[in-house]
Scaffold this motif. Structure first.
Motif, short mmCIF file in Angstrom:
data_model
loop_
_atom_site.label_atom_id
_atom_site.label_comp_id
_atom_site.label_asym_id
_atom_site.label_seq_id
_atom_site.Cartn_x
_atom_site.Cartn_y
_atom_site.Cartn_z
N UNK A 711 62.58 27.35 16.67
CA UNK A 711 62.61 28.80 16.84
C UNK A 711 62.79 29.16 18.30
N UNK A 714 66.32 28.72 19.21
CA UNK A 714 67.14 29.79 18.64
C UNK A 714 67.02 31.07 19.44
N UNK A 715 65.82 31.37 19.77
CA UNK A 715 65.61 32.59 20.55
C UNK A 715 66.32 32.50 21.88
N UNK A 718 69.88 33.07 21.44
CA UNK A 718 70.18 34.49 21.21
C UNK A 718 70.11 35.27 22.51
N UNK B 81 68.54 42.31 18.49
CA UNK B 81 67.84 41.19 19.08
C UNK B 81 66.35 41.29 18.84
N UNK B 84 65.35 40.16 15.30
CA UNK B 84 65.79 38.84 14.89
C UNK B 84 64.75 38.10 14.08
N UNK B 85 63.54 38.31 14.45
CA UNK B 85 62.48 37.48 13.90
C UNK B 85 62.46 37.51 12.38
#
Lengths: 779, 134
Positions: A711, A714-715, A718, B81, B84-85
């Motif tokens: 995660x 991924x963050x 992004x 953004x 996103x979670x």
């Protein structure tokens, strides 16, 4: 100062006054100061200089017995004092040219203060007065304070007349000097020794001043004072002699200045000595630290590294202690990573259906666990035939990865990978720049923490890449490969290949093993040794790639280390060969250790995962490095595993040419995602859990951490994409930490860095200005 | 002045909290009818308080995202953004943003047509502006 209280004491009973002050709890110096001050006040009306002089002298003598203070004889004191009056007229003359009356008085007064201080404080901690007097003398502006704080008994005594007057007209009398000193106390700051050179001429009084000035100054550091007491006393001896000998002294101005200057120097030297001593003690402490088990520190440092990838720039070998901690862990990760990389390469190269199926990212991820194990297994020397294909594919996949990484030094595979690469590169570059080894080591360690697999993949590759770019990798790699192979041979119980090298390597590896969880690793059996050796070879080759490239100087060492790491990586593999490696490990260079660590970490992780088969994969992995280094093939051939490697070699060769510049990127999350070394997770969790933890719990924890890091990556990706960039940068990480709640408006990132990072990492992250206009990290 | 400003802010915050509380109450009522459950006052109050605080956090994060992208305006990208979670939320938001964008496009096109019909010169400019905006 309890002047008011002590005011009761009569001038006629200086001794009693001193006792009274002592009762009040004042120190000897303070007592003397206070006493003198009081006397001064009392005697303001009197012009009894002699009496004033006597009192402080008595006090001083009393104190001197305990404080080893030297008190200049009263005669000298008188001489020093008396000339004052004589010079009164002189002062007029002097003053006129200067124009600033108080200044003239301030000058000599300053000297007096200092002299008094010198006499007074010999062997004592600094008194207020002394400090103030000193400051005043030095123009620090503490004149007022000094005056207020009873700068010195002598000065007080001398200034009695000055105090008597309002200090307005310094031209008054000989005592006006003191008077001025009082009024001028506030302006003492402006006074400097050099203001009135005339006054420094050699008169007994001036001589006395000089003597007192040159006395070892009050030093806040008690021990220093004691040390310098002798010198000071000796110093004072000389001037006192001079004073006594000269009825009317016409000393050159230079003399007192020199003495005063020398006195200053003494002080400075003193401090320098203490600093050097401190440094020595600190180094000793460092060594002790290093001697201790580094596990705890490694864990902590690793945890630190986990969240923030930082470039390590160990400046000197001395810091090794701080940097070495992560060593033990990193090696394992690297090995695993290398093994996995090779497997990946094998896979991606599309060896077989297995490769294809495995290459499917989705499948890979789904099979990750199984693949991971297989990958891990593949790192072993003798992998079960069943896994041969898979391992081969994996290895082939890894190979291209390795080659890719090598070719594309600056590729940013993934956000994490990029980071790691950057770190690795930085690490490597730093390595080449500085001693590098420690840096690399730390970097690798830090990298491993975050993404073992990726890191191991990248780290060996990137360092390899850089190495290639920088030096003749082939040459180095070849010998490295040979060494690896020899190591492999050794591991496989052949040991015959390159005796010296292998032995050295083994030794180094052995050291590595010790550093890491080698003990467990080394427990591998003989049979396993062969596969493990193969693994080692593979990983060693991988590591060798990186290490030799990174460290052109230490090809062998790196190879040995990587091999050692591999051996260690093959966790719980007790290899008799490893033991000698362990021994030699400690001899290895740090850099090598680092490189090995990286390799080891990867291998360790892989080993940790699986201890069983992977024979085939092992062979393949072995081949990869061999293939990479053409000459190495010869050695491989000599090994018993030659036959097996032959098969995978061809696929390797196929893979090699592809080299796919963006190979790593092409397989986005790589067929098998690199995993954190289990041992690392276990250790960290155990450390923070503070109680025994079940094995199942560890598995869950591992899964959770894997999820977490996924995660995280991924963050980061992004965020990087959000900013229109392709490389993850520190800003992205800060955004992430802010999202996580670690960084808030109240808690900036730098504070977190300073709180949790050791000095080296801090220096990397937070620009530090060093002397010579040098800023670290240099940008 | 500062105190007055602070007072104002507090009053404003209270009003906002009240508004949030009201909205949360309405939503809870709908859920109650839908799921046949009861909501206690405290729970509604807690939910509204949480929502309010989370909105503050959202605002800060959105501003941070916008600054991260070196912008001064918070756009839908920042919102995406932020969301996103949660996958479903992200999908929903993306959907909505697309709808909005398309509707905006339609409106602009209509305007362009009108403007083009009315004034032929302006259409190119508007089109360009619309294009750049989109």
């Amino acid at each position: 100062m309890a002047l008011a209280g002590a005011g009761a004491g009569g001038v006629e009973q200086p001794v009693l006054l001193a006792d009274l002050l002592a009762e009040l709890g004042l120190g000897q110096a303070q007592a003397t100061n206070v006493a003198l001050h009081l006397l001064h006040l009392h005697l303001q009306q009197r012009d009894d200089v002699a009496l004033l002089v006597q009192l402080p002298q008595q006090l001083l003598r009393r104190g001197a017995r305990r404080q080893r203070v030297r008190v200049i004889g009263g005669a000298a004191l008188h001489r020093a004092l008396l000339p004052r009056r004589r010079r009164r007229r002189r002062r007029y003359r002097h003053r006129q040219p200067h124009g600033a009356g108080p200044d003239g008085g301030g000058g000599p007064e300053l000297h007096l203060h200092r002299q008094v201080d010198g006499l007074h404080v010999l062997g004592r901690a600094p008194c207020r007065g002394l400090g103030g007097g000193r400051g005043a003398l030095r123009g620090s502006g503490g004149g007022g304070g000094g005056g207020a704080g009873a700068p010195g008994p002598l000065s007080l005594a001398l200034v009695d007349a000055a105090q008597r007057e309002d200090g307005g007209d310094p031209h008054q009398t000989g005592l006006s000097v003191e008077n001025r000193s009082k009024s001028v106390r506030s302006t003492v700051a402006k006074q400097t020794l050099a203001v009135f050179p005339d006054l420094r001429n050699g008169t007994p009084r001036l001589m006395l001043k000089r003597v007192m000035q040159n006395q070892p100054q009050v030093s806040p550091l008690a021990p220093q004072i004691s040390d310098h007491e002798d010198t000071q006393e000796a110093h004072s001896e000389v001037p006192s002699k001079r004073v006594s000998s000269m009825g009317e002294l016409q000393l050159p101005d230079v003399a007192p200045e020199d003495t005063s200057i020398t006195v200053f120097h003494m002080k400075k030297k003193r401090r320098k000595l203490s600093i050097s001593e401190f440094e020595r003690a600190a180094e000793r402490r460092l060594l002790q630290y290093q001697a201790q088990s580094t596990l705890d520190s490694t864990i902590m440092t690793r945890s630190l590294h986990m969240s923030v990838g930082s470039l390590l720039a160990p400046d000197s070998v001395e810091k090794r202690g701080l940097l070495r901690r992560p060593k033990t862990r990193k090696a394992v990760d690297m090995e695993e990573f290398e093994g996995r990389v090779e497997q990946n390469m094998l896979k991606s190269k599309g060896q077989n259906d297995l490769v294809d199926s495995q290459s499917a990212s989705g499948i890979r991820t789904s099979i990750l666990t199984s693949d991971a194990e297989m990958m891990m297994n593949s790192t072993e020397l003798f992998i079960q035939p069943q896994l041969d294909e898979k391992s081969q594919s994996k290895l082939s996949a890894l190979e291209p990865h390795l080659s890719d990484s090598k070719t594309s030094a600056q590729r940013s595979l993934i956000s994490d990978a990029d980071q790691e690469e950057a770190r690795l590169k930085g690490l490597v570059s730093s390595v080449s720049k500085n001693q590098g080894r420690t840096q690399r080591y730390s970097k690798s360690s830090s990298l491993d923490d975050e993404h073992v697999d990726r890191m191991t993949r990248v780290s060996p590759e990137t360092p390899a890449e850089q190495g290639e770019e920088k030096q003749s990798h082939s040459q180095q790699s070849n010998p490295m490969a040979q060494i690896y192979f020899t190591e492999e041979v050794v591991c496989s119980a052949e040991h015959g290949a390159s005796a010296g090298y292998s032995e050295d390597l083994e030794k180094k590896l052995a050291e590595k093993g010790e550093l890491q969880i080698t003990a467990a690793r080394d427990s591998r059996g003989e049979t396993e040794m062969a596969p493990s050796a193969g693994e080692e070879l593979e990983e060693g080759s991988i590591g060798a790639h990186g290490s030799p490239r990174a460290e052109h100087e230490i090809t062998r060492g790196i190879g040995a280390e990587s091999l050692a790491r591999h051996s260690h990586a093959f966790s719980s593999l007790n290899k008799p060969e490893m033991t000698p490696l362990n021994e030699s490990e400690e001899q290895g260079d740090e850099l090598q250790d680092q490189a090995l660590m990286l390799n080891m970490d990867s291998s360790d992780s892989s080993d940790a995962e699986d201890e069983v088969e992977h024979l085939a994969s092992q062979e393949v992995s072995m081949k990869t490095p061999a293939f990479v280094r053409a000459p190495a093939h010869n050695l491989l051939l000599s090994t018993p595993h030659v036959a097996e490697p032959a098969a995978p070699r061809s696929p390797m060769k196929l893979l090699q040419p592809k080299t796919v510049p963006k190979k790593l990127r092409a397989s986005p999350k790589k067929p098998r995602e690199p995993q954190m070394p289990r041992s690392l997770i276990k250790e960290i969790f155990r450390h923070f859990a503070k109680m025994p933890v079940a094995r199942d719990a560890f598995q869950i924890v591992e899964k959770c951490s894997e999820r977490y890091f996924k995660q995280l990556s991924n963050d980061l990706e992004a965020y990087t994409h959000h900013a229109g960039r392709k490389t993850v940068e520190a800003a992205d990480l800060e955004v992430l930490m802010r999202r996580q709640g670690l960084v808030t408006d109240k808690m900036p990132l730098n504070v977190l860095i300073e709180r949790f990072f050791p000095l080296e990492y801090r220096k990397l992250l937070i620009p530090v200005a060093m002397s010579g206009n040098k800023v670290i990290p240099c940008k | 002045m500062a105190a007055a400003g602070g007072e104002e802010r507090r009053l404003l915050a209270q009003r906002l909290k009240a508004a949030v509380h009201y909205s949360v109450g309405c939503l809870c009522q709908e859920v109650e009818e839908d799921k046949a459950v009861q909501f206690s006052k405290q729970s509604i109050a807690a939910i509204s308080e949480i929502t309010f605080r989370q909105c503050e956090i959202f605002a800060r994060d959105l501003e941070m995202f916008a600054r991260h992208a070196k912008r001064t305006t918070v756009t839908t990208e920042d919102v995406k953004l932020l969301a996103r979670r949660s996958n479903s939320l992200l999908k929903y938001i993306t959907q909505k943003s697309e709808e909005l964008a398309s509707s905006n496009m339609e409106q602009k096109e209509k305007k362009k047509k009108k403007s083009s019909a009315a004034k032929g010169e302006r259409t190119p400019g508007e089109q360009e502006a619309a294009v750049t905006e989109n």
